[in-house]
Motif scaffolding. Structure first.
Motif, PDB file in Angstrom:
ATOM      1  N   GLY A 120     -59.498  37.534 -22.845  1.00  0.00           N
ATOM      2  CA  GLY A 120     -59.953  36.750 -24.093  1.00  0.00           C
ATOM      3  C   GLY A 120     -58.737  36.671 -25.417  1.00  0.00           C
ATOM      4  N   LEU A 121     -57.767  37.524 -25.000  1.00  0.00           N
ATOM      5  CA  LEU A 121     -56.928  37.673 -26.123  1.00  0.00           C
ATOM      6  C   LEU A 121     -55.582  36.748 -25.903  1.00  0.00           C
ATOM      7  CD1 LEU A 121     -56.864  41.528 -25.533  1.00  0.00           C
ATOM      8  CD2 LEU A 121     -58.096  40.239 -27.459  1.00  0.00           C
ATOM      9  N   VAL A 122     -55.271  36.687 -27.320  1.00  0.00           N
ATOM     10  CA  VAL A 122     -53.971  35.897 -27.369  1.00  0.00           C
ATOM     11  C   VAL A 122     -52.994  36.550 -28.086  1.00  0.00           C
ATOM     12  CG1 VAL A 122     -53.028  33.863 -28.396  1.00  0.00           C
ATOM     13  CG2 VAL A 122     -55.244  33.663 -27.381  1.00  0.00           C
ATOM     14  N   ALA A 124     -45.194  42.933 -21.751  1.00  0.00           N
ATOM     15  CA  ALA A 124     -45.804  43.716 -22.808  1.00  0.00           C
ATOM     16  C   ALA A 124     -46.331  42.668 -23.951  1.00  0.00           C
ATOM     17  CB  ALA A 124     -44.908  44.553 -23.477  1.00  0.00           C
ATOM     18  N   ALA A 125     -47.766  42.978 -24.319  1.00  0.00           N
ATOM     19  CA  ALA A 125     -48.274  41.900 -25.128  1.00  0.00           C
ATOM     20  C   ALA A 125     -48.722  42.683 -26.452  1.00  0.00           C
ATOM     21  CB  ALA A 125     -49.284  41.109 -24.542  1.00  0.00           C
ATOM     22  N   LEU A 126     -48.049  42.305 -27.476  1.00  0.00           N
ATOM     23  CA  LEU A 126     -48.848  42.756 -28.751  1.00  0.00           C
ATOM     24  C   LEU A 126     -49.918  42.043 -29.133  1.00  0.00           C
ATOM     25  CD1 LEU A 126     -48.692  44.780 -31.071  1.00  0.00           C
ATOM     26  CD2 LEU A 126     -46.923  42.992 -32.144  1.00  0.00           C
ATOM     27  N   VAL A 127     -51.229  42.844 -29.514  1.00  0.00           N
ATOM     28  CA  VAL A 127     -52.444  41.911 -30.089  1.00  0.00           C
ATOM     29  C   VAL A 127     -52.616  42.521 -31.464  1.00  0.00           C
ATOM     30  CG1 VAL A 127     -52.927  41.228 -27.587  1.00  0.00           C
ATOM     31  CG2 VAL A 127     -54.051  43.241 -28.882  1.00  0.00           C
ATOM     32  N   GLU A 128     -53.538  41.939 -31.929  1.00  0.00           N
ATOM     33  CA  GLU A 128     -54.300  42.080 -33.329  1.00  0.00           C
ATOM     34  C   GLU A 128     -54.954  43.577 -32.943  1.00  0.00           C
ATOM     35  OE1 GLU A 128     -54.117  41.092 -36.563  1.00  0.00           O
ATOM     36  OE2 GLU A 128     -52.702  39.246 -36.187  1.00  0.00           O
ATOM     37  N   PRO A 129     -54.817  44.450 -33.921  1.00  0.00           N
ATOM     38  CA  PRO A 129     -55.592  45.632 -33.806  1.00  0.00           C
ATOM     39  C   PRO A 129     -57.084  45.612 -33.619  1.00  0.00           C
ATOM     40  CG  PRO A 129     -54.288  45.577 -35.935  1.00  0.00           C
ATOM     41  CD  PRO A 129     -54.033  44.525 -35.191  1.00  0.00           C
ATOM     42  N   ARG A 130     -57.599  44.694 -34.205  1.00  0.00           N
ATOM     43  CA  ARG A 130     -59.264  44.433 -34.210  1.00  0.00           C
ATOM     44  C   ARG A 130     -59.461  43.399 -33.381  1.00  0.00           C
ATOM     45  NH1 ARG A 130     -60.884  48.074 -37.656  1.00  0.00           N
ATOM     46  NH2 ARG A 130     -59.763  48.618 -39.409  1.00  0.00           N
ATOM     47  N   ALA A 131     -58.724  42.782 -32.459  1.00  0.00           N
ATOM     48  CA  ALA A 131     -58.812  41.607 -31.622  1.00  0.00           C
ATOM     49  C   ALA A 131     -60.166  42.014 -30.816  1.00  0.00           C
ATOM     50  CB  ALA A 131     -57.771  41.199 -30.977  1.00  0.00           C
ATOM     51  N   TRP A 167     -59.271  51.201 -24.744  1.00  0.00           N
ATOM     52  CA  TRP A 167     -57.943  51.259 -25.478  1.00  0.00           C
ATOM     53  C   TRP A 167     -57.310  52.887 -25.450  1.00  0.00           C
ATOM     54  CZ3 TRP A 167     -55.283  47.422 -27.003  1.00  0.00           C
ATOM     55  CH2 TRP A 167     -55.834  46.219 -27.208  1.00  0.00           C
ATOM     56  N   CYS A 168     -56.290  52.903 -24.944  1.00  0.00           N
ATOM     57  CA  CYS A 168     -55.770  54.436 -24.662  1.00  0.00           C
ATOM     58  C   CYS A 168     -54.500  54.597 -25.279  1.00  0.00           C
ATOM     59  CB  CYS A 168     -55.840  54.575 -23.012  1.00  0.00           C
ATOM     60  SG  CYS A 168     -57.081  54.321 -22.259  1.00  0.00           S
ATOM     61  N   ASP A 169     -54.376  55.883 -25.758  1.00  0.00           N
ATOM     62  CA  ASP A 169     -52.902  56.248 -26.176  1.00  0.00           C
ATOM     63  C   ASP A 169     -52.325  56.498 -25.085  1.00  0.00           C
ATOM     64  OD1 ASP A 169     -53.435  58.935 -25.055  1.00  0.00           O
ATOM     65  OD2 ASP A 169     -53.941  60.005 -27.067  1.00  0.00           O
ATOM     66  N   ASP A 190     -44.995  36.109  -6.668  1.00  0.00           N
ATOM     67  CA  ASP A 190     -46.225  35.349  -7.182  1.00  0.00           C
ATOM     68  C   ASP A 190     -47.219  36.092  -8.003  1.00  0.00           C
ATOM     69  OD1 ASP A 190     -47.386  36.968  -5.285  1.00  0.00           O
ATOM     70  OD2 ASP A 190     -48.121  35.093  -4.134  1.00  0.00           O
ATOM     71  N   LEU A 191     -46.870  37.251  -8.667  1.00  0.00           N
ATOM     72  CA  LEU A 191     -47.728  38.093  -9.429  1.00  0.00           C
ATOM     73  C   LEU A 191     -47.105  38.558 -10.795  1.00  0.00           C
ATOM     74  CD1 LEU A 191     -48.926  40.779  -6.840  1.00  0.00           C
ATOM     75  CD2 LEU A 191     -50.167  38.662  -7.822  1.00  0.00           C
ATOM     76  N   VAL A 192     -47.662  38.774 -11.769  1.00  0.00           N
ATOM     77  CA  VAL A 192     -47.249  39.318 -13.167  1.00  0.00           C
ATOM     78  C   VAL A 192     -48.260  40.552 -13.531  1.00  0.00           C
ATOM     79  CG1 VAL A 192     -46.400  36.846 -13.880  1.00  0.00           C
ATOM     80  CG2 VAL A 192     -48.723  37.365 -14.482  1.00  0.00           C
ATOM     81  N   ASP A 193     -47.606  41.332 -14.126  1.00  0.00           N
ATOM     82  CA  ASP A 193     -48.383  42.427 -15.050  1.00  0.00           C
ATOM     83  C   ASP A 193     -48.091  42.115 -16.414  1.00  0.00           C
ATOM     84  OD1 ASP A 193     -49.172  43.680 -12.468  1.00  0.00           O
ATOM     85  OD2 ASP A 193     -47.483  44.681 -12.259  1.00  0.00           O
ATOM     86  N   VAL A 194     -49.447  42.632 -17.275  1.00  0.00           N
ATOM     87  CA  VAL A 194     -49.028  42.387 -18.604  1.00  0.00           C
ATOM     88  C   VAL A 194     -49.810  43.743 -19.287  1.00  0.00           C
ATOM     89  CG1 VAL A 194     -49.907  41.004 -20.722  1.00  0.00           C
ATOM     90  CG2 VAL A 194     -49.340  39.999 -18.261  1.00  0.00           C
ATOM     91  N   TYR A 195     -48.849  44.371 -19.726  1.00  0.00           N
ATOM     92  CA  TYR A 195     -49.353  45.528 -20.408  1.00  0.00           C
ATOM     93  C   TYR A 195     -49.612  45.497 -22.110  1.00  0.00           C
ATOM     94  CZ  TYR A 195     -48.147  47.646 -16.303  1.00  0.00           C
ATOM     95  OH  TYR A 195     -47.981  48.357 -14.740  1.00  0.00           O
ATOM     96  N   VAL A 196     -50.860  45.243 -22.372  1.00  0.00           N
ATOM     97  CA  VAL A 196     -51.332  44.826 -23.807  1.00  0.00           C
ATOM     98  C   VAL A 196     -51.360  46.127 -24.587  1.00  0.00           C
ATOM     99  CG1 VAL A 196     -53.332  44.029 -24.947  1.00  0.00           C
ATOM    100  CG2 VAL A 196     -52.734  43.269 -22.585  1.00  0.00           C
ATOM    101  N   PHE A 197     -50.778  46.115 -25.821  1.00  0.00           N
ATOM    102  CA  PHE A 197     -50.926  47.097 -26.737  1.00  0.00           C
ATOM    103  C   PHE A 197     -51.190  46.545 -28.180  1.00  0.00           C
ATOM    104  CE2 PHE A 197     -46.369  45.838 -26.987  1.00  0.00           C
ATOM    105  CZ  PHE A 197     -45.979  45.967 -28.112  1.00  0.00           C
ATOM    106  N   ARG A 198     -51.636  47.718 -29.090  1.00  0.00           N
ATOM    107  CA  ARG A 198     -51.883  47.297 -30.442  1.00  0.00           C
ATOM    108  C   ARG A 198     -51.282  48.551 -31.265  1.00  0.00           C
ATOM    109  NH1 ARG A 198     -58.546  48.143 -30.576  1.00  0.00           N
ATOM    110  NH2 ARG A 198     -58.665  50.452 -30.284  1.00  0.00           N
ATOM    111  N   ARG A 199     -51.321  48.295 -32.549  1.00  0.00           N
ATOM    112  CA  ARG A 199     -50.683  48.994 -33.455  1.00  0.00           C
ATOM    113  C   ARG A 199     -51.561  48.966 -34.628  1.00  0.00           C
ATOM    114  NH1 ARG A 199     -45.228  46.224 -33.484  1.00  0.00           N
ATOM    115  NH2 ARG A 199     -44.036  46.814 -31.784  1.00  0.00           N
ATOM    116  N   TRP A 200     -51.928  50.219 -35.338  1.00  0.00           N
ATOM    117  CA  TRP A 200     -52.719  50.164 -36.616  1.00  0.00           C
ATOM    118  C   TRP A 200     -51.504  50.455 -37.677  1.00  0.00           C
ATOM    119  CZ3 TRP A 200     -57.523  48.941 -36.295  1.00  0.00           C
ATOM    120  CH2 TRP A 200     -58.272  48.927 -35.083  1.00  0.00           C
ATOM    121  N   PRO A 201     -51.930  49.627 -38.526  1.00  0.00           N
ATOM    122  CA  PRO A 201     -50.924  49.588 -39.680  1.00  0.00           C
ATOM    123  C   PRO A 201     -50.965  51.106 -40.397  1.00  0.00           C
ATOM    124  CG  PRO A 201     -52.387  47.715 -39.840  1.00  0.00           C
ATOM    125  CD  PRO A 201     -52.960  48.575 -38.726  1.00  0.00           C
ATOM    126  N   GLN A 202     -51.798  51.803 -40.471  1.00  0.00           N
ATOM    127  CA  GLN A 202     -51.991  53.178 -41.171  1.00  0.00           C
ATOM    128  C   GLN A 202     -51.702  54.511 -40.211  1.00  0.00           C
ATOM    129  OE1 GLN A 202     -54.598  50.938 -40.072  1.00  0.00           O
ATOM    130  NE2 GLN A 202     -56.340  52.380 -39.921  1.00  0.00           N
TER     131      GLN A 202
END
Length: 157
Positions: free
Chosen positions: A68-70, A98-105, A118-120, A7-19
């Motif tokens: 607050g992230l989508v 795993a959830a990919l979000v906008e880098p500047r969200a 935000w951690c490497d 009855d639980l979920v884990d969500v690992y949020v990550f972001r990528r920077w284009p440059q």
């Protein structure tokens, strides 16, 4: 005999920077408030699956409620965290996403947390409390977050 619950979920949020190179993704970690269970420790998004709710829907809802992230894209992390909860005498199974979000969200914390970072990969592994969390973040980094060909097989949205 212990019961088995899922009855639980884990969500690992990550972001990528284009440059930046593909392997330089960052993971979002949340610190639990000091007065909460496991207060002061760092975690991914973690929450309950509501009655009649699919795990995937719970992952998206918990992500929104706690940060607050989508997500731009949501992935199955191909991993089920498992642990024994001595308080309820239950073996708990929690699917990881795993959830990919906008880098500047902008992150908007829920009342359950008092800080975020935000951690490497190395910093995320160093901060996470449980072995299963560290394994999940390493796996997500290697298979999904770096955006290799294999990642699309895990995409759910």
């Amino acid at each position: 005999m212990p019961r088995i619950v899922a009855d639980l979920v884990d969500v690992y949020v990550f972001r990528r920077w284009p440059q930046r190179p593909a392997h330089e993704v960052q993971f979002l970690l949340l610190r639990r408030r000091e007065d909460a269970p496991l207060g002061g420790t760092w975690h991914a998004v973690h929450g309950r699956i509501l009655p009649n709710e699919r795990a995937l829907d719970a992952a998206a809802r918990e992500l929104l409620e706690q940060t607050g992230l989508v997500p731009q894209k949501l992935y199955s992390a191909d991993y089920i965290a498992q642990f024994y909860d001595h308080a309820s005498d239950a073996i708990v199974l929690a699917p990881a996403f795993a959830a990919l979000v906008e880098p500047r969200a902008a992150v908007r914390l829920s009342q359950a947390h008092d800080d975020y970072a935000w951690c490497d990969l190395d910093e995320a592994v160093a901060r996470l409390l449980w072995t299963s969390q560290r394994w999940a973040v390493r796996h997500i980094h290697a298979v999904i977050a770096c955006g290799g060909e294999e990642a699309e097989y895990y995409a759910l949205t």
